[in-house]
Design an enzyme around this catalytic site. Structure first.
Site, PDB file in Angstrom:
ATOM      1  N   LYS A  73      38.153   0.666 -26.590  1.00  9.13           N
ATOM      2  CA  LYS A  73      37.698   2.020 -26.940  1.00  9.13           C
ATOM      3  C   LYS A  73      38.830   3.019 -26.721  1.00  9.13           C
ATOM      4  CE  LYS A  73      32.800   1.635 -25.586  1.00  9.13           C
ATOM      5  NZ  LYS A  73      32.231   1.855 -26.917  1.00  9.13           N
ATOM      6  N   ARG A  83      24.628  -6.370 -27.508  1.00 12.70           N
ATOM      7  CA  ARG A  83      23.730  -7.283 -28.225  1.00 12.70           C
ATOM      8  C   ARG A  83      23.983  -8.734 -27.827  1.00 12.70           C
ATOM      9  NH1 ARG A  83      25.895  -4.919 -33.834  1.00 12.70           N
ATOM     10  NH2 ARG A  83      26.138  -3.183 -32.406  1.00 12.70           N
TER      11      ARG A  83
HETATM   12  N1  BES Z   1      27.998   1.009 -25.139  1.00 12.22           N
HETATM   13  C1  BES Z   1      28.320   1.247 -26.494  1.00 12.22           C
HETATM   14  C2  BES Z   1      27.387   2.249 -27.168  1.00 12.22           C
HETATM   15  C3  BES Z   1      27.367   3.643 -26.606  1.00 12.22           C
HETATM   16  C4  BES Z   1      28.060   4.660 -27.225  1.00 12.22           C
HETATM   17  C5  BES Z   1      26.589   3.955 -25.513  1.00 12.22           C
HETATM   18  C6  BES Z   1      28.000   5.937 -26.722  1.00 12.22           C
HETATM   19  C7  BES Z   1      26.534   5.248 -25.005  1.00 12.22           C
HETATM   20  C8  BES Z   1      27.235   6.242 -25.618  1.00 12.22           C
HETATM   21  C9  BES Z   1      28.258  -0.064 -27.277  1.00 12.22           C
HETATM   22  O1  BES Z   1      28.580  -1.205 -26.557  1.00 12.22           O
HETATM   23  C10 BES Z   1      29.256   0.026 -28.374  1.00 12.22           C
HETATM   24  O2  BES Z   1      30.418   0.124 -28.072  1.00 12.22           O
HETATM   25  N2  BES Z   1      28.804   0.003 -29.623  1.00 12.22           N
HETATM   26  C11 BES Z   1      29.658   0.091 -30.727  1.00 12.22           C
HETATM   27  C12 BES Z   1      29.189  -0.910 -31.746  1.00 12.22           C
HETATM   28  C13 BES Z   1      30.130  -1.089 -32.904  1.00 12.22           C
HETATM   29  C14 BES Z   1      31.399  -1.752 -32.442  1.00 12.22           C
HETATM   30  C15 BES Z   1      29.443  -1.916 -33.946  1.00 12.22           C
HETATM   31  C16 BES Z   1      29.569   1.501 -31.285  1.00 12.22           C
HETATM   32  O3  BES Z   1      28.492   2.097 -31.233  1.00 12.22           O
HETATM   33  O4  BES Z   1      30.588   2.032 -31.692  1.00 12.22           O
HETATM   34 MN    MN Z   2      30.654  -1.579 -26.521  1.00 12.75          MN
END
Ligand code: BES
Ligand code: MN
Ligand code: ZN
Length: 490
Positions: free
Chosen positions: A268, A342
């Site tokens: 990230k 997931r």
């Molecule tokens: N933990 C994150 C989602 C999240 C984002 C929680 C903001 C709280 C605040 C999750 O694991 C994630 O990174 N999801 C990705 C999925 C994508 C790679 C398909 C996302 O939402 O960008």
């Molecule tokens: Mn994530």
């Protein structure tokens, strides 16, 4: 905080919060303060151009004819739309650092239901909460000084019963969930988290902890893969409460507990990454809910399962493109290591289904950023394979103040996660990101009636202006789960 329910009476120490309705209307003991004040309250209201409008208030210190340190006259608008919980929260927000130890909420004369009386106390407790554990220096007027909350209502016996039997324990659970979300990832990691849950055996829950060795034996490579780049060993924690009939199949609550989500090799960006200590908000809701279920001795069989892992980049971390075999036997192409929640839930849900044959399953997860785009910070996304359970959740949602909004599931979305070289891939592309995440989960729940709550916009405070939300961790989900279980399975 000590919570005491009392009958209509004037308080003799500390501060008092009094609702004043449109037109300057006072009820119950509030009237008696006014009449003993020799016109002081009426004069203060007049000087403050105050007539009970919502959002306005007048403070009177050392009021004439009473031993109180002060009174807060809180404009409460129309009597018919009075929200006792919000009143409790707003009064606490205004007075919590006042230096006084006792606060009385004057709700007598309003003929509130026992639930409303109890919820006034809940609002106040939520607003009094803070997380100053790691502050060695604090400015004056930071910590809540109120230690005794008196709630004056027409029928204190019934309000007390509603509080002690339900709202109090649920509030304890919610504050516990906040503590867990607020705790940073260097102190709250899978093993230390599991150890905290293990202490719940004191309140009558059976707690079982599975380490990586056991999970590997069970074939949980999807979950274990998420934590394989971390020095911290992943854990699966199972909490069991048997308060129902022996023959009743349990309700299963499953939570995503990623104690820190860096994204892994699909790293990230740095800005804001610190909030990913809260990526265990779904598990915190399950843990807080189970604590409440045990302490209020719910008449239902409930199993709580949390999958705990830390998602780190490392020489040993999984790579984008890796293919893992889940406990279900289905294979997953991990195209993006940041879609890790997931993967954790896939094995946790399958484990729940196989081991407990639940009559219904609910999972909670801070699963996708896309749900923030869709619903902002006002509703959790609700996905379900059962209209009946989805409807029951809508009812519980209205009764608990925790809002949800139903989102669709369909074969057309499901196709988006097909992979040419494995049974599925863990991302579906930019479109419908929260839905494809839910479709992924659905592949691990079989025929069991199931609800998925994407709480990424709700578990952590953002732009909402709510006096009950005082820290990053909101504790979202604890109330909703308890309300839903109480309404449907007890
Ligand atoms: N933990 C994150 C989602 C999240 C984002 C929680 C903001 C709280 C605040 C999750 O694991 C994630 O990174 N999801 C990705 C999925 C994508 C790679 C398909 C996302 O939402 O960008
Ligand atoms: Mn994530
Ligand atoms: Zn995550």
């Amino acid at each position: 905080m000590k919570i005491i329910f009392v009958a209509s009476e004037k308080a003799s120490a500390g501060l008092a919060g009094i609702p004043v309705f449109d037109g300057g209307k006072l009820f119950g003991a509030a009237k008696s303060y006014a009449s003993h004040s020799k016109g002081q309250l009426a004069a203060a209201m007049k000087a403050g151009h105050f007539c009970g409008e919502k959002g306005t208030s007048v403070s009177v210190y050392a009021p004439t004819g009473s031993k109180l340190a002060g009174l807060l006259l809180k404009g409460s608008g129309e009597r018919a739309s009075f929200d006792a919980e919000m009143f409790g929260a707003e009064v606490m927000q205004a007075l919590r650092v006042s230096g006084e130890k006792t606060l009385t909420l004057h709700l007598d004369g309003l003929k509130l239901s026992p639930d409303e009386g109890a919820r006034a106390a809940v609002g106040a407790r939520l607003a009094a909460y803070h997380f100053f554990k790691y502050r060695t220096k604090l400015p004056k007027r930071s910590e809540t000084t109120v230690t005794t909350l008196r709630v004056s209502v027409d029928d204190p016996r019934k309000a007390r019963a509603a509080y002690q039997g339900f709202h109090g324990p649920v509030c304890d659970g919610q504050l516990m969930a906040r503590d867990l979300v607020n705790e940073p990832a260097n102190t709250l990691y899978p093993k230390s988290y599991a150890a905290r849950i293990k202490k719940f055996e004191k309140i009558g829950l059976k707690v079982e902890i599975l380490g990586e060795k056991k999970m590997k034996e069970l074939g949980m490579d999807a979950l274990v893969g998420v934590g394989q780049g971390s020095r911290r060993e992943s854990q699966l924690v199972v909490m069991r409460w048997n308060g129902g009939k022996k023959a009743d199949q349990p309700v299963c609550l499953v939570g995503k507990g990623v104690t820190f989500d860096t994204g892994g090799i699909s790293l990230k960006p740095g800005a804001g990454m610190w909030d990913m200590k809260g990526d265990m908000g779904g598990s915190a809701a399950v843990v807080g809910a189970m604590h409440a279920i045990a302490t209020r001795k719910a008449k239902a069989n409930v199993v709580g399962i949390v999958g705990l892992a830390e998602n780190m980049p490392d020489g040993n971390a999984q790579n984008p493109g890796d293919i893992v075999t889940s406990m279900s036997g289905q294979t997953i192409e991990v195209q993006n290591t940041d879609a890790e929640g997931r993967l954790v839930l896939a094995d946790a849900l399958w484990y729940a289904k196989e081991n407990f044959k639940p009559q219904v399953m609910v999972d909670l997860a801070t699963l996708t950023g896309a749900i923030l785009v869709a619903l902002g910070h006002e509703h959790a996304g609700l996905f379900s394979n059962s209209d009946k359970v989805a409807d029951a959740f809508a009812t519980a949602s209205a009764g608990s103040t925790e809002k949800t909004w139903r989102m669709p599931l369909a074969a057309e979305y499901d196709r988006l996660i097909d992979s040419p070289i494995a049974d599925m891939k863990n991302i579906g592309g930019r479109a419908a990101g929260s839905i494809t995440a839910a479709q992924f989960l659905q592949r691990f729940v079989g025929e069991i009636p199931w609800v998925h709550l994407d709480i990424a916009g709700m578990a952590m405070k953002n732009t909402r202006k709510d006096p009950r939300e005082t820290t990053l961790g909101t504790g979202f989900g604890v109330r909703l789960l308890n309300q839903w279980i109480a309404e449907n399975y007890e």
